[in-house]
Enzyme design. Structure first.
Site, PDB file in Angstrom:
ATOM      1  N   CYS A 154       0.825  -1.206   0.000  1.00  0.00           N
ATOM      2  CA  CYS A 154       0.000   0.000   0.000  1.00  0.00           C
ATOM      3  C   CYS A 154       0.863   1.262   0.000  1.00  0.00           C
ATOM      4  O   CYS A 154       1.417   1.643   1.038  1.00  0.00           O
ATOM      5  CB  CYS A 154      -0.934  -0.013   1.213  1.00  0.00           C
ATOM      6  N   CYS A 190      -0.378   4.088   2.252  1.00  0.00           N
ATOM      7  CA  CYS A 190      -0.101   3.873   3.674  1.00  0.00           C
ATOM      8  C   CYS A 190       1.375   4.122   4.003  1.00  0.00           C
ATOM      9  O   CYS A 190       1.692   4.715   5.024  1.00  0.00           O
ATOM     10  CB  CYS A 190      -0.422   2.436   4.084  1.00  0.00           C
ATOM     11  N   ASP A 191       2.260   3.646   3.155  1.00  0.00           N
ATOM     12  CA  ASP A 191       3.670   3.558   3.560  1.00  0.00           C
ATOM     13  C   ASP A 191       4.646   4.418   2.765  1.00  0.00           C
ATOM     14  O   ASP A 191       5.820   4.506   3.131  1.00  0.00           O
ATOM     15  CB  ASP A 191       4.125   2.082   3.470  1.00  0.00           C
TER      16      ASP A 191
END
Ligand code: NAP
Length: 307
Positions: free
Chosen positions: A131, A134-135
């Site tokens: 993701c 997300c990261d």
């Protein structure tokens, strides 16, 4: 007979459980084969509102679970093997026993498809990710690699150029599955380097507990080489966890539940929440929001039926 059974214990399932429990419906959560969902596979979550310093993904889902249990939700560490959704009550085969329920919330998620490399799973959350939203932030001025040739890979590669010093996009073929516009956008981005006809054979370095590089192989020439990267993003698709519901509920060609508006599905008294229906946003906060919607719909449905 249960009032509400929730399948899945990620953000969607846990939030549905909090709402259903606070409505005094004593929900049963069937935690599934990936308890905690996708967040249990991440490290720090910095975009879930309410945590200015960020929070560990596994802690966030565990907190949600405790919050639901505090209001009376029960958790069963098991998976649904078979389901009968067209009859009332709804029946679920869980670890050899049939469970009956008046309403069902399917929050079974979609699992990221992984490459199956020897060290991939050991480095998830330590450089291996599925993701970018997300990261990506953790890889400012670092070297990033994205694997895949679909729209997700193009989108993630483009997004990651905001952070990385370089983004290499590795694809196993010469041609892409992605749409023309997404390919053109990626090709126009000077920070993206295309590595085609190439597969990843492994990701290093488990002994250091962090990603330091990968082993690549060109499948046309057979040449193999090591390449240094800090962030390794696998974007080769997701698999919605809908196997027990095939043939009973409307699914799209890729197996995602088709929404009939709000949290409704094609089956009466069956509601959807989270990534099992959402192939677009896939965020913790959107899954939680969807869990809330499903619980409110289940509650209103039960009330209308006089329960
Ligand atoms: P996808 O379209 O199924 O593409 C998966 C890609 O991963 C393919 O290029 C495939 O290679 C590759 N792949 C699969 N297994 C692999 C393996 N074991 N090793 C190496 N490569 C592998 O998945 P997606 O990109 O996640 O997209 C899913 C759906 O969401 C699509 O309908 C897409 O259009 C949509 N989507 C749209 C947007 C947008 O419009 N903004 C953004 C993201 C996703 P091959 O091509 O060789 O099979």
């Amino acid at each position: 007979m249960r009032n509400v059974v929730i399948i899945g214990s990620g953000c969607a399932g846990n939030t549905a459980a909090i709402y259903a429990a606070r409505a005094n419906l004593k929900p049963l959560v069937i935690a599934g084969h990936e308890p905690g969902g996708q967040l249990s596979l991440t490290t720090v979550v910095e975009n879930f509102p309410g945590f200015p310093e960020g929070i560990n993904g596994p802690d966030l889902v565990e907190n949600m679970k405790k919050q639901a249990q505090h209001f009376g939700a029960e958790y069963l560490h098991a998976s649904v093997i078979e389901a009968e959704l067209s009859k009332r009550p709804i029946r679920l085969l869980v670890d050899g026993d049939w469970i009956e329920t008046r309403t069902l919330i399917i929050a079974s998620g979609a699992s990221a498809r992984w490459l199956g490399l020897p060290n991939e799973q050991k480095l998830i959350g330590h450089g291996v990710s599925s993701c970018a939203t997300c990261d990506g932030f953790f890889y400012r001025d670092k070297k990033i690699m994205v694997v895949g040739g679909g729209d997700s890979a193009m989108e993630e590669a483009n997004f990651l150029t905001r952070f990385g010093s370089e983004v290499s996009l590795v694809h196993r073929r010469e041609a892409f599955r992605a749409s023309k516009i997404m390919i053109e956008r990626a090709k126009a981005n000077p920070k993206i380097k295309f590595v085609l006809n190439t597969v990843v054979e492994d990701v290093y370095d488990v002994s250091q507990g962090v990603v330091t590089g990968v082993k690549l192989r060109n499948i046309v020439t057979g040449e193999a080489w090591d390449y240094q990267v800090d962030g390794f993003f696998v974007a080769i698709g997701h698999i919605p966890n809908t196997a027990p519901f095939i043939g009973q509920i409307d699914l799209d060609p890729d197996g995602y539940i088709v929404s009939k508006g709000g949290a409704r599905t094609s089956c009466t008294a069956v509601f959807h929440a989270g990534d099992v229906q959402d192939r677009t946003y896939r965020q913790a906060i959107t899954a939680s929001g969807a869990g809330c919607m499903a619980a409110i719909e289940a509650e209103r449905f039960l009330e209308a039926e006089g329960h």
